[in-house]
Design a protein around this motif. Structure first.
Motif, short mmCIF file in Angstrom:
data_model
loop_
_atom_site.label_atom_id
_atom_site.label_comp_id
_atom_site.label_asym_id
_atom_site.label_seq_id
_atom_site.Cartn_x
_atom_site.Cartn_y
_atom_site.Cartn_z
N HIS A 57 -3.10 -2.63 2.03
CA HIS A 57 -4.07 -1.64 2.50
C HIS A 57 -4.21 -0.49 1.52
CE1 HIS A 57 -4.48 -2.78 7.05
NE2 HIS A 57 -4.74 -3.79 6.22
N THR A 58 -3.17 -0.20 0.75
CA THR A 58 -3.30 0.82 -0.29
C THR A 58 -4.29 0.36 -1.36
OG1 THR A 58 -1.01 1.54 0.09
CG2 THR A 58 -2.04 2.21 -1.99
N ALA A 59 -4.15 -0.89 -1.80
CA ALA A 59 -5.06 -1.43 -2.82
C ALA A 59 -6.50 -1.50 -2.30
CB ALA A 59 -4.59 -2.81 -3.27
N LEU A 60 -6.67 -1.92 -1.04
CA LEU A 60 -8.02 -1.99 -0.49
C LEU A 60 -8.64 -0.60 -0.35
CD1 LEU A 60 -7.65 -4.79 2.23
CD2 LEU A 60 -8.50 -4.99 -0.11
N ALA A 61 -7.81 0.38 0.02
CA ALA A 61 -8.31 1.75 0.10
C ALA A 61 -8.75 2.25 -1.27
CB ALA A 61 -7.23 2.67 0.67
N GLN A 62 -8.03 1.86 -2.32
CA GLN A 62 -8.44 2.24 -3.68
C GLN A 62 -9.80 1.65 -4.03
OE1 GLN A 62 -4.22 1.21 -5.34
NE2 GLN A 62 -5.27 2.34 -6.95
N ILE A 63 -10.02 0.40 -3.65
CA ILE A 63 -11.30 -0.26 -3.93
C ILE A 63 -12.44 0.47 -3.24
CG2 ILE A 63 -12.62 -2.37 -3.49
CD1 ILE A 63 -10.02 -3.94 -3.99
N VAL A 64 -12.23 0.83 -1.97
CA VAL A 64 -13.27 1.54 -1.21
C VAL A 64 -13.51 2.92 -1.80
CG1 VAL A 64 -13.82 2.56 1.02
CG2 VAL A 64 -12.87 0.25 0.91
N ALA A 65 -12.44 3.65 -2.11
CA ALA A 65 -12.59 4.99 -2.69
C ALA A 65 -13.36 4.93 -4.01
CB ALA A 65 -11.22 5.63 -2.88
N ASP A 66 -13.06 3.92 -4.80
CA ASP A 66 -13.76 3.74 -6.08
C ASP A 66 -15.25 3.48 -5.86
OD1 ASP A 66 -12.46 4.08 -8.48
OD2 ASP A 66 -12.73 2.00 -9.08
N ALA B 78 -1.16 4.00 -7.23
CA ALA B 78 -1.34 4.95 -6.14
C ALA B 78 -0.16 4.83 -5.19
CB ALA B 78 -2.65 4.66 -5.40
N PRO B 79 0.26 5.96 -4.59
CA PRO B 79 1.40 5.90 -3.66
C PRO B 79 1.07 5.07 -2.43
CG PRO B 79 0.31 8.04 -3.57
CD PRO B 79 -0.28 7.31 -4.73
N ARG B 80 2.05 4.37 -1.92
CA ARG B 80 1.87 3.51 -0.76
C ARG B 80 1.46 4.33 0.46
NH1 ARG B 80 4.46 -1.37 0.53
NH2 ARG B 80 4.43 -1.70 -1.71
N ILE B 81 0.43 3.90 1.15
CA ILE B 81 -0.03 4.58 2.36
C ILE B 81 1.08 4.57 3.40
CG2 ILE B 81 -1.63 4.46 4.31
CD1 ILE B 81 -3.73 3.39 2.37
N GLY B 82 1.41 5.74 3.95
CA GLY B 82 2.40 5.85 5.02
C GLY B 82 3.84 5.89 4.57
N LEU B 83 4.09 5.74 3.26
CA LEU B 83 5.48 5.68 2.80
C LEU B 83 6.22 6.99 3.03
CD1 LEU B 83 7.70 4.05 1.45
CD2 LEU B 83 6.82 4.79 -0.77
N ALA B 84 5.57 8.11 2.74
CA ALA B 84 6.23 9.41 2.90
C ALA B 84 6.66 9.64 4.34
CB ALA B 84 5.30 10.53 2.43
N GLN B 85 5.80 9.27 5.27
CA GLN B 85 6.15 9.46 6.68
C GLN B 85 7.33 8.60 7.08
OE1 GLN B 85 3.22 9.02 5.32
NE2 GLN B 85 1.54 10.03 6.41
N ARG B 86 7.37 7.38 6.54
CA ARG B 86 8.48 6.48 6.89
C ARG B 86 9.80 6.98 6.32
NH1 ARG B 86 5.08 0.90 6.04
NH2 ARG B 86 3.80 1.19 7.90
N LEU B 87 9.73 7.49 5.10
CA LEU B 87 10.95 8.02 4.50
C LEU B 87 11.46 9.23 5.29
CD1 LEU B 87 10.05 7.76 0.70
CD2 LEU B 87 11.63 6.33 2.00
N ALA B 88 10.55 9.92 5.98
CA ALA B 88 10.94 11.06 6.81
C ALA B 88 11.37 10.63 8.21
CB ALA B 88 9.77 12.04 6.92
N GLY B 89 11.33 9.32 8.47
CA GLY B 89 11.79 8.81 9.76
C GLY B 89 10.75 8.81 10.85
N ALA B 90 9.46 8.95 10.51
CA ALA B 90 8.41 8.95 11.53
C ALA B 90 8.25 7.55 12.12
CB ALA B 90 7.10 9.40 10.90
#
Length: 593
Positions: free
Chosen positions: A27-36, A94-106
């Protein structure tokens, strides 16, 4: 059906794709395609959960086709919104979508979903595929604290309780009281496959067999392998007052799962909604679909309430489908110069696909065990044009004058289905090992032998030359006379024989145990939308392949026939897997393409 790409009034871009996120960064890669395509910042793009009620049906998220297929569809959808100058997100990490939240335990996974009034279920399946429930005294389980329902159909028992702890306690009582009748089945290990009845199909055949100066032969095997996901399979289900079924699942194919759930419960597919929620990552058909049936089956007992079922480690290792055992026999004819002129590849294997949605009856474990029971669909191989199964990568990428490739399809009682790379793992291992044996027998550098037979494929030559240079292959060859047990190996393959190119140099040490210390890998994947994501996928594949090659195997004692039998060791102590201390260093070179 709602549009694939939608721009809201506040400028947020909502993206609906039929391909699910399995932890591969898709989904990160697909989001990059759409943003582009829309010339917008990546943060404006929101990837929505895949949902059978609102997402396009793009089949199963498998075969490494999601970026090229779903990405192309999204580009077209964006074009309909109007062409804009691209920002070129594509090609940049590009950073993985949602990774920061998971590392924070969300809360992030299906196990974290907690709708109001959530109940917890456990399901006891027969300890063997042939086992039948003779009787059970469920009085203790019914009287256990927090239990709302104890449920039986055919040879399946289930319990619904108000907390996970209460569900586990009642489940233990059900397990202890159940009495089973089973019929012994043959072990059907890899060594047994060539002795079983088989249908033979010709995969490739060209050239006339010459009279060789020298003939070499070898045989290789691969054991049954489990998915062995660190996270266990989980699902939630709710039967509404209107008779509709809603399921939350981490299945690879939610539309296929919807079809089979409808078949299993005798309702229309339109009455089933499956919503994808991230869970245990997988590369193939694991227990996610089976536990979805379990949750839906139990939820019938408590209509209007959501039931969550989580499998245990024992459930995963005893009930989920396994990657099939395989045997590969190879024969090569050499001319006077040591050139390979004839190559024959014979593979024996059960089918590699028994996924939901592809047969007249549901491919769901519980559906075969409740009353009335559905017939068990056969395990098949998909056509080679769509990726194949047992014969995947049996046709070598090397150019030989004469080629013979045959696939011997055997039928076993074990439950086999798709597992990462399908038949390619055994076929490539066998072919590349045999190339090394030929090089040793003829006194040829393994790199030189490969290059000699790959002159038709410039991109294959490029990955081999790049990896040999980075790993210092020439130096490894000169040091092979050392007696310290260290050595190196080289291998090449092309995904499905038609996709990405890959070459690897492995540095190993043979002591009391065989250790892989370092892997240097060069890949040509075409356009890398997210190079960092490519590196992560290659690293993960390399580490998993190392674990398979060195350790992993399902033995008869752990998983008797059909992959659904309780054995003596149904945990990590009984199923060997690479430990963190054994993980090799991995370096990945992504070639520009």
């Amino acid at each position: 059906m709602k549009p694939r790409v939608e721009i809201t009034d506040d400028g947020t871009v909502l993206v609906r794709t039929g391909k699910v996120e399995l932890g591969q960064g898709l989904h990160t890669a697909l989001a990059q395609i759409v943003a582009d395509a829309l010339a917008l910042p990546l943060g404006r793009v929101q990837m929505l959960a895949v949902d059978t009620d609102s997402s396009p049906d793009e089949g199963v998220t498998s075969g490494s086709l999601s970026v090229q297929d779903a990405g192309a569809a999204l580009r077209k959808a964006c074009a309909e919104l109007g062409a804009r100058p691209a920002l070129r997100h594509v090609g940049q990490s590009a950073p993985r979508i949602g990774l920061a939240q998971r590392l924070a335990g969300a809360p992030s996974f299906i196990h974290d979903l907690a709708p109001p009034g959530l109940l917890h279920g456990r399901v006891l399946h027969p300890p063997q595929a042939t086992a039948r429930l003779l009787g059970n005294d469920d009085s203790a389980a019914r009287a256990s604290a927090g239990v709302l329902q104890v449920y039986r159909s055919g040879s399946v028992l289930g319990v619904v309780a108000d907390t996970p702890a209460h569900a586990d306690a009642a489940f233990a009582l059900l397990t202890a009281a159940a009495r089973w009748q089973a019929v012994p089945q043959p072990a059907e290990e890899a060594a047994d496959l060539p002795t079983l009845p088989a249908s033979v199909r010709t995969v490739a055949e060209h050239g006339s067999v010459p009279q060789p100066v020298r003939t070499l032969r070898a045989r290789y095997s691969k054991p049954w392998i489990a998915h062995a996901s660190i996270g266990a399979s989980c699902a939630l289900a709710l039967w509404g007052d209107d008779g509709r079924l809603q399921v939350w699942s981490h299945s690879q194919g939610i539309f296929n799962l919807r079809r089979d759930l409808a078949l299993a419960f005798g309702i229309e597919a339109a009455a089933v909604r499956v919503v994808h929620a991230e869970g245990a990552g997988c590369y193939g058909h694991n227990g996610a679909d089976d536990v979805a049936f379990d949750a839906a089956w139990l939820a019938q007992a408590v209509p209007g309430r959501t039931v969550r079922v989580a499998w245990s480690r024992a459930d995963e290792l005893s009930h989920a489908p396994c990657g099939p055992a395989m045997v590969v026999a190879l024969q090569a004819g050499l001319d006077a110069q040591g050139r390979i002129t004839h190559w024959q590849h014979d593979v024996w294997s059960p089918g590699h696909s028994r996924r939901p949605g592809r047969a007249a009856t549901p491919a769901l474990l519980g559906a075969w065990q409740v009353e009335p029971a559905h017939a068990v669909p056969a395990s098949i191989d998909m056509p080679l044009a769509t990726g194949g199964g047992a014969e995947r990568n049996a046709v070598p990428g090397y150019l030989f004058d004469t080629l013979r490739v045959y696939c011997h399809s055997v039928v076993t009682q074990r439950r086999s289905s798709a597992l990462r790379s399908l038949g390619a793992f055994a076929n490539v291992f066998a072919a590349e090992s045999f190339i090394d044996e030929i090089a040793h027998a003829t006194g040829t550098d393994p790199l030189a032998l490969r290059l000699r037979h790959l002159q038709h494929d410039a991109r294959a030559l490029a990955v081999l030359q790049a990896v040999s240079l980075r790993a210092g292959w020439a130096g490894h060859r000169q040091a092979r006379s050392r007696q310290d047990g260290s050595g190196s190996g080289l291998a090449f393959a092309r995904y499905k024989g038609s996709g990405a190119w890959c070459a690897v140099v492995a540095e190993v040490h043979a002591g009391a145990q065989l250790q892989v210390r370092r892997l240097t890998i060069a890949v040509d994947v075409g356009l890398a939308v997210n190079p960092d994501g490519v590196v992560q996928q290659i690293e993960g594949g390399a580490i998993q392949a190392t674990s398979w090659a060195l350790k992993e195997a399902v033995r008869a004692a752990e998983s008797p026939p059909a992959g659904s039998a309780a054995g003596s060791a149904l945990g990590w102590a009984g199923y060997p897997i690479l430990r963190f201390t054994e993980v090799p260093a991995v370096e990945v070179l992504v070639l520009p393409s």
